[in-house]
Design an enzyme around this catalytic site. Sequence first.
Site, PDB file in Angstrom:
ATOM      1  N   ASP A  64      39.848 -30.109 -17.816  1.00 42.74           N
ATOM      2  CA  ASP A  64      40.462 -28.879 -18.313  1.00 42.74           C
ATOM      3  C   ASP A  64      41.523 -29.156 -19.383  1.00 42.74           C
ATOM      4  O   ASP A  64      42.315 -30.099 -19.252  1.00 42.74           O
ATOM      5  CB  ASP A  64      41.129 -28.154 -17.130  1.00 42.74           C
ATOM      6  CG  ASP A  64      41.682 -26.800 -17.533  1.00 42.74           C
ATOM      7  OD1 ASP A  64      40.878 -25.889 -17.779  1.00 42.74           O
ATOM      8  OD2 ASP A  64      42.922 -26.661 -17.611  1.00 42.74           O
ATOM      9  N   GLU A  80      36.957 -30.307 -21.984  1.00 41.62           N
ATOM     10  CA  GLU A  80      37.233 -29.024 -22.629  1.00 41.62           C
ATOM     11  C   GLU A  80      38.201 -29.318 -23.766  1.00 41.62           C
ATOM     12  O   GLU A  80      39.410 -29.404 -23.572  1.00 41.62           O
ATOM     13  CB  GLU A  80      37.864 -28.034 -21.647  1.00 41.62           C
ATOM     14  CG  GLU A  80      37.951 -26.637 -22.259  1.00 41.62           C
ATOM     15  CD  GLU A  80      39.075 -25.757 -21.737  1.00 41.62           C
ATOM     16  OE1 GLU A  80      39.030 -24.550 -21.964  1.00 41.62           O
ATOM     17  OE2 GLU A  80      40.022 -26.287 -21.117  1.00 41.62           O
TER      18      GLU A  80
END
Length: 567
Positions: free
Chosen positions: A228, A283
């Site tokens: 993330d 990401e």
Amino acid sequence: MTLNLSAPSQSSGAAAGRGELPTEPWWRAAVTYQVYVRSFADGNGDGVGDLRGLRDRLGYLAELGVDALWLNPCFPSPMADAGYDISDFRDIEPSFGTLAEMDGLIADAHALGIRILLDIVPNHCSDLHSRFQEALAAAPRSPQRSWFWFRPGRGPNGDEPPNNWQSYFGGPAWTRVTEADGTPGQWYLHLFAPEQPDFNWGNPAVREDFLTTLRFWFDRGVDGFRIDSAAVLVKDPLLPDLDPQAPSHDPHPYNDRDGIHEIYQEWRAVADSYDVPRALFGEVWIADPQRFAKYLRPQEMHAAFNFPFLQCAWDPAVLRAVIDQTVAFHRPVGAPATWVLSNHDVTRHVTRYGREDTTFDFDDRGHGRPLDLELGTRRARAAALLYLALPGGAYMYQGEELGLWEVEDIPAALREDPMWHRTDGENPGRDGCRVPLPWSGDSAPFGFTTPACSAAEPWLPTQPAAWREHTVAYQLGDPDSMLELYRSALALRRSVPGFGSERESLRWLDSAPGVLSFRRGDDVACVVNLSAEAVALPQHDAVLLASARLTDDGVLPSDCAAWLRLS
Ligand code: TEU
């Protein structure tokens, strides 16, 4: 507790039969299905999706034909940001299940040849994480505080934030704490919500702790991680102000700093230390493709999400340019390209493609603008055949295979997203793409909750009545449904190496204006008609799949796509 240590092998084993070439590692061309756990399926009747619900539906996913599942964070969390505020990185969120259930899920998925990827959040944790609680209880400049970014405030009484950084969710990126003696004290940094304090990656203890977390899950058989907010971990320790006039900052005080790469090199070494190496998917929201590609060098991540492709307009020239650029920038680092249309942060693409402006922008989600759902759906069907025909990995967000659209009429009282709350509703946020899936039946909750007799409402009880015709049960067996289109496409990807192998090159074919036409390998091609006119298909032996019924042999209507076998 049963531990499953036998992950599918690198390139064959339990996952063989899914069309893999024995020498091509699975992650180079996997179709990864994103499970937003709380909205996928509720298996214990409390209105919240959970691991049991997911486990019960693994058969559906195997038949859909996906290779891997990426589960959004399912670790203990107070849910200030839907699980991206983690209070314990080595356990399971109780409303989602238990560690034993996760072990069972991994074992069941592996038995079906499906890999499991978890979602790790290294930039921050929950304010209720024990390390942050210890930091709060400790004194300024203590070792406990050095796990995070605590700083004195500016101004005569220290009552202004240490710098001018803004949170991605709106408002300042700093919150002031009250010290143990009751006086207003230091401030701590949070690039996201105040409930998500940023870790200080300059502290070696933080690095070591994350390596332990990686091993904890890899040892349990987890096949990899989605990482993330992967580019914002490293901060300039001087924490300088951002110049609002400067078009870009080089180096930026927290985005994509050079020091980030050694972190992922360490992670890669851990992933590679397993007999069946584990995989890392980042990401990485970075506009500069050359800087983006650095994350994909051989000793770093295996792949990263292609956000320029997700964000770009339904426009042949723009799409072609993004595709070419993607292929060009991945080649030198030897990483597979990836393709993605939707995820849990962005407006569902059926909705995006049904608007005049078909791009995606966090700051202007187009919410409430005129929408032609029929057009959006037709384009989404064509887009499915486009992205699943491109070389590399593909990420599919739950519900896109059902043709779900963004739910935009969610009452304010039901909205949960901090993006909505921290902008006082100015930004509608992301709840609209997170509505529980419709599985069966004629009315809400459409089989989301089992047992069906459960009285619990889904956590976000806003499924549109029209989803009656979008349930899994309604679409299965209907050759014209979105679900059957996806099932056919994924089956072909497995059986036709031209589509399923990342090795097969992409070569553009001559085509009419507004048409994207490319060959994969020697014998198959994909043609997408983005023009307003119907166009003739190139010479072919057979139409393998089309996003709409082809009425007139050899003619492809506007906003439709076809997969062809060439002579
Ligand atoms: O999202 C990060 C994100 O959406 C980016 O826009 C980010 O703001 C920026 O580019 C820094 O990388 C991830 C999750 O997908 C999202 O659901 C979470 O809310 C967020 O991180 C915080 O964990």
